[in-house]
Design an enzyme around this catalytic site. Sequence first.
Site, PDB file in Angstrom:
ATOM      1  N   ARG A 132       0.880  -1.193  -0.060  1.00  0.00           N
ATOM      2  CA  ARG A 132       0.057   0.112  -0.026  1.00  0.00           C
ATOM      3  C   ARG A 132       0.850   1.076   0.050  1.00  0.00           C
ATOM      4  O   ARG A 132       0.650   2.241  -0.538  1.00  0.00           O
ATOM      5  CB  ARG A 132      -0.925  -0.015   1.211  1.00  0.00           C
ATOM      6  CG  ARG A 132      -1.899  -1.148   1.386  1.00  0.00           C
ATOM      7  CD  ARG A 132      -2.883  -0.604   2.574  1.00  0.00           C
ATOM      8  NE  ARG A 132      -3.788  -1.983   2.836  1.00  0.00           N
ATOM      9  CZ  ARG A 132      -4.891  -1.919   2.007  1.00  0.00           C
ATOM     10  NH1 ARG A 132      -5.239  -1.457   1.101  1.00  0.00           N
ATOM     11  NH2 ARG A 132      -5.642  -3.143   2.514  1.00  0.00           N
TER      12      ARG A 132
ATOM     13  N   ASN B 169     -12.511  13.029   1.697  1.00  0.00           N
ATOM     14  CA  ASN B 169     -13.357  11.889   1.171  1.00  0.00           C
ATOM     15  C   ASN B 169     -14.450  11.888   1.500  1.00  0.00           C
ATOM     16  O   ASN B 169     -15.143  12.743   2.259  1.00  0.00           O
ATOM     17  CB  ASN B 169     -12.563  10.609   2.054  1.00  0.00           C
ATOM     18  CG  ASN B 169     -13.382   9.359   1.629  1.00  0.00           C
ATOM     19  OD1 ASN B 169     -13.224   9.041   0.588  1.00  0.00           O
ATOM     20  ND2 ASN B 169     -13.840   8.610   2.568  1.00  0.00           N
TER      21      ASN B 169
ATOM     22  N   HIS C 210     -18.176   9.889   1.954  1.00  0.00           N
ATOM     23  CA  HIS C 210     -18.841   8.509   2.530  1.00  0.00           C
ATOM     24  C   HIS C 210     -20.225   8.551   2.466  1.00  0.00           C
ATOM     25  O   HIS C 210     -20.863   9.397   3.098  1.00  0.00           O
ATOM     26  CB  HIS C 210     -18.151   8.255   4.027  1.00  0.00           C
ATOM     27  CG  HIS C 210     -18.729   6.785   4.465  1.00  0.00           C
ATOM     28  ND1 HIS C 210     -17.818   5.817   3.955  1.00  0.00           N
ATOM     29  CD2 HIS C 210     -19.409   6.404   5.425  1.00  0.00           C
ATOM     30  CE1 HIS C 210     -18.336   4.644   4.668  1.00  0.00           C
ATOM     31  NE2 HIS C 210     -19.176   4.810   5.328  1.00  0.00           N
TER      32      HIS C 210
ATOM     33  N   ASP D  55     -12.580   6.574   7.658  1.00  0.00           N
ATOM     34  CA  ASP D  55     -13.601   7.411   8.011  1.00  0.00           C
ATOM     35  C   ASP D  55     -13.960   8.057   9.264  1.00  0.00           C
ATOM     36  O   ASP D  55     -14.886   8.013   9.621  1.00  0.00           O
ATOM     37  CB  ASP D  55     -15.046   6.336   7.790  1.00  0.00           C
ATOM     38  CG  ASP D  55     -15.034   5.657   6.221  1.00  0.00           C
ATOM     39  OD1 ASP D  55     -14.489   6.446   5.350  1.00  0.00           O
ATOM     40  OD2 ASP D  55     -15.463   4.574   6.347  1.00  0.00           O
TER      41      ASP D  55
END
Length: 214
Positions: A81, A123, A125, A161
């Site tokens: 990653r 981000n 969500h 998140d």
Amino acid sequence: MVALISPDFAEFPPHPRLKIGVMASGSGSNFEAIAQSIQDGHLNAEIQVVIYNNPGAKVVDRANRFGVPSVLLNHREFASREDLDQAIVDTLKQHSVEWVIMAGWMRIVTPVLIEAFRDRILNIHPSLLPSFKGNRAVDQALQAGVQITGCTVHLVVPEVDSGKIIIQAAVPVIEGDTVEALQSRIHAQEHRIYPAAIAIAAIHSVTDDDRHQS
Ligand code: GRF
């Protein structure tokens, strides 16, 4: 950060033109909403590059339509990653990106990316965070029997998140809702709030920077 019922660009203070990079894994409807908002003269920004990780992702067609360059960084070709994230950082920097917009990026990101763009990564969500983090958030909301769910734009931190919330929109669950039906109503709200969230984050960041300097 503020919570707005109805984000209205006309009420936002001005901010410098933002150089943004978008990361997307699939359809890219949020990319399109942001690109359209810029084209319509609402969001004061320029999309420097779209990074995608799945060959054939529909976001590429949308990027082409808006004349935005796209770069494939296929996660399957990286050993870790961290290696993928380093390639992402390099690509974003090559394109002079200042703000990173994750719009349906379906990979967990590491501190390699987060530290390189500290407090400059957003981000979206599909739930009212902190409820229903992680995968299948719409399904989770239906299973839980909630009557209201929605979507959240937040800053990205190492915990998934979990970063500072910038803006949310609520979406009622309707009797007999399916995941698809509810998801599509949530999507409509995502398209409305994401461009505004980028402006709000930038405005607050300017203010925070000023405060840090004084
Ligand atoms: C959105 O529902 C977003 O909340 C989630 O991934 C989806 C991306 O949709 N993170 P699209 O690719 O922008 O159409």
